[in-house]
Design an enzyme around this catalytic site. Structure first.
Site, PDB file in Angstrom:
ATOM      1  N   THR A 178      -8.546  -0.266  -5.622  1.00  0.00           N
ATOM      2  CA  THR A 178      -9.718  -0.625  -4.739  1.00  0.00           C
ATOM      3  C   THR A 178     -10.699  -0.830  -5.765  1.00  0.00           C
ATOM      4  OG1 THR A 178      -9.118   0.862  -3.044  1.00  0.00           O
ATOM      5  CG2 THR A 178     -11.196   0.561  -3.216  1.00  0.00           C
ATOM      6  N   VAL A 207      -6.193   2.493   8.385  1.00  0.00           N
ATOM      7  CA  VAL A 207      -7.390   2.193   7.773  1.00  0.00           C
ATOM      8  C   VAL A 207      -7.692   3.394   6.928  1.00  0.00           C
ATOM      9  CG1 VAL A 207      -9.850   1.503   7.758  1.00  0.00           C
ATOM     10  CG2 VAL A 207      -8.039   0.624   9.560  1.00  0.00           C
ATOM     11  N   ASP A 209     -10.673   4.998   3.988  1.00  0.00           N
ATOM     12  CA  ASP A 209     -12.193   5.407   3.629  1.00  0.00           C
ATOM     13  C   ASP A 209     -12.970   4.143   3.509  1.00  0.00           C
ATOM     14  OD1 ASP A 209     -10.955   5.549   1.426  1.00  0.00           O
ATOM     15  OD2 ASP A 209     -12.704   6.380   0.459  1.00  0.00           O
ATOM     16  N   GLY A 230      -9.981   6.444  -3.674  1.00  0.00           N
ATOM     17  CA  GLY A 230      -8.922   7.629  -3.835  1.00  0.00           C
ATOM     18  C   GLY A 230      -7.971   7.637  -2.604  1.00  0.00           C
TER      19      GLY A 230
HETATM   20  N1  ASP Z   1      -9.643   4.470  -0.921  1.00  0.00           N
HETATM   21  C1  ASP Z   1      -8.260   3.508  -0.405  1.00  0.00           C
HETATM   22  C2  ASP Z   1      -7.851   3.641   1.079  1.00  0.00           C
HETATM   23  O1  ASP Z   1      -7.474   4.722   1.137  1.00  0.00           O
HETATM   24  C3  ASP Z   1      -7.528   3.563  -1.511  1.00  0.00           C
HETATM   25  C4  ASP Z   1      -7.848   3.295  -2.912  1.00  0.00           C
HETATM   26  O2  ASP Z   1      -8.904   3.949  -3.158  1.00  0.00           O
HETATM   27  O3  ASP Z   1      -7.190   2.945  -3.713  1.00  0.00           O
HETATM   28  O4  ASP Z   1      -7.561   2.903   1.573  1.00  0.00           O
END
Ligand code: ASP
Length: 313
Positions: A178, A207, A209, A230
Site C-alpha cells: 500500500t 475493504v 483501512d 498494515g
Molecule cells: N492496509 C491495507 C489493507 O488492509 C493493506 C496494506 O497496508 O498493505 O487493505
C-alpha cells in the site's frame, strides 16, 4: 522566516527481509520512493497545496508495478483487481474516498474528485465507477494493472487457502505494499492520502483501512496528517489515524510519542501489525512500525531527504 514545508511517504509495511530482497529490486524501489517524495516536494516548493503534493507523490507509486496500488495491485480471489483510496485536506476537514474500484489508473485522483466534486465522502464499486465516468475518468483494461508477481502470490495463497498481506504470516508472500503520503504546505495546510489494492486473495468485497477516513487516512490543520499501512482489519477497529490525532489534540502528546503509542500500544496488543507516517503542523515527521520494514521516504522542514526500507535503519 519562510513557513515550513515538509512531506513523508510510505510504500507499505510488512516483513521485509534483507535475505529475500535482490539488490536490483531494492535499487528500483528506492528510486521510485525518491521520485515520489520529490514529486510531492516540488509542488510544496512552488507554493502548491498539501493535498496536491500528496496526490503527486502517491501517483508515482501507483504507476510503479512494485507497489500494491494502481499498477501492481494484488489480486482478489476471483483473480481481479479491486482498489481503494482516500484523501483528506486538513483545512476544512474535507475528505474523499473510493473502494472496490476497477480500471482507474490513479485511484487517488478519483478519491480527490469525490472530495472536490461530489456532495459525499465515500463512494464504492459500481456507483464510484458511474461517478468516475461522469467526471471523465478513463477506464483501462485489467491487463494494465496485473503483474506476474501478483499472479504467483495469488496462486500460492489459494493453494494454502489463506489471504494475506505480509511475509510475516505467510513466508512466500513478498510484501510490496500500500502507498501513502502526508504533506505540510507553506499555508499551513496538512493533507494525507492513501491508496491500495488491499490484500491478496481477498473475497466478498473485502475493504481494509486504507479508504476509511480516520482509520487509514486523517489530516487536521494545526495538528497532524497520518497515512497507515498494515493489516487493515486491526487498523479499522483501532481507528488508528484518528486515534493518533486525538492523542495529540487532547493529551498534547507530540507526533513522535503519539505515533509510537498508537502502533506499540493497543494495536500491537490486539495483534495488529503495520506502520504509519505522521507529520505535524511544524513539519516534524515520524515513521512508526512494528513490522520489520516499511518502504518510506521524506523531505523534512530543513530540506533533508531520507529514503529507507528496514525498521533498523
Ligand atoms: N492496509 C491495507 C489493507 O488492509 C493493506 C496494506 O497496508 O498493505 O487493505
Amino acid at each position: 522566516m519562510q513557513p515550513p514545508i515538509s512531506i513523508a511517504i510510505h510504500g507499505g509495511a510488512g516483513t521485509i527481509l534483507r535475505s529475500k530482497m535482490s539488490e536490483q529490486l531494492k535499487q528500483e524501489m528506492l528510486a521510485v520512493l525518491e521520485a515520489s517524495v520529490r514529486a510531492g516536494y516540488e509542488i510544496l516548493q512552488s507554493n502548491g497545496d498539501a493535498a496536491d503534493a500528496t496526490i503527486a507523490a502517491v501517483k508515482v507509486m501507483e504507476n510503479s508495478p512494485h507497489f500494491n496500488a494502481g499498477k501492481g495491485s494484488v489480486l482478489t480471489h476471483e483473480e481481479s483487481i479491486e482498489m481503494d483510496a482516500s484523501i483528506m485536506h486538513g483545512k476544512a476537514l474535507n475528505a474523499g474516498a473510493v473502494a472496490g474500484i476497477k480500471g482507474i489508473k490513479n485511484p487517488i485522483e478519483l478519491a480527490n474528485a469525490v472530495m472536490l466534486n461530489s456532495d459525499h465522502v465515500f463512494l464504492i464499486a459500481d456507483g464510484a465507477h458511474r461517478f468516475a465516468d461522469s467526471q471523465g475518468f478513463e477506464f483501462l483494461d485489467e491487463e494494465y494493472f496485473v503483474t506476474e508477481r501478483r499472479r504467483q502470490q495469488l496462486q500460492s495463497m489459494k493453494e494454502k487457502g489463506i489471504f494475506a498481506l505480509s511475509e510475516s504470516k505467510y513466508p512466500d508472500d513478498k510484501k510490496f505494499g500500500t502507498v501513502g503520503a502526508v504533506a505540510l504546505d507553506c499555508f499551513g495546510n496538512l493533507a494525507a492520502a492513501t491508496s491500495t489494492g488491499g490484500v491478496t486473495n481477498k473475497k466478498f468485497g473485502r475493504v481494509g483501512d486504507s479508504p476509511i477516513i480516520g482509520a487509514g487516512t486523517f489530516a487536521e490543520n494545526g495538528n497532524v496528517a497520518v497515512s497507515t499501512t498494515g493489516v487493515g482489519e486491526y487498523f479499522i477497529r483501532k481507528t488508528v489515524a484518528s486515534d493518533l490525532a486525538a492523542r495529540m489534540r487532547y493529551l498534547k502528546e507530540d507526533v513522535h510519542v503519539a505515533s509510537e503509542q498508537v502502533i506499540h500500544g493497543e494495536l500491537e496488543a490486539m495483534g495488529g501489525e503495520g506502520g504509519l507516517i505522521a507529520l505535524d503542523s511544524k513539519g516534524d515527521i515520524h515513521f512508526a512500525m512494528n513490522s520489520s520494514g516499511m518502504y518510506r521516504a521524506s523531505i523534512d522542514a530543513q530540506g533533508a531527504i531520507t529514503v529507507k526500507i528496514y525498521a533498523d535503519e
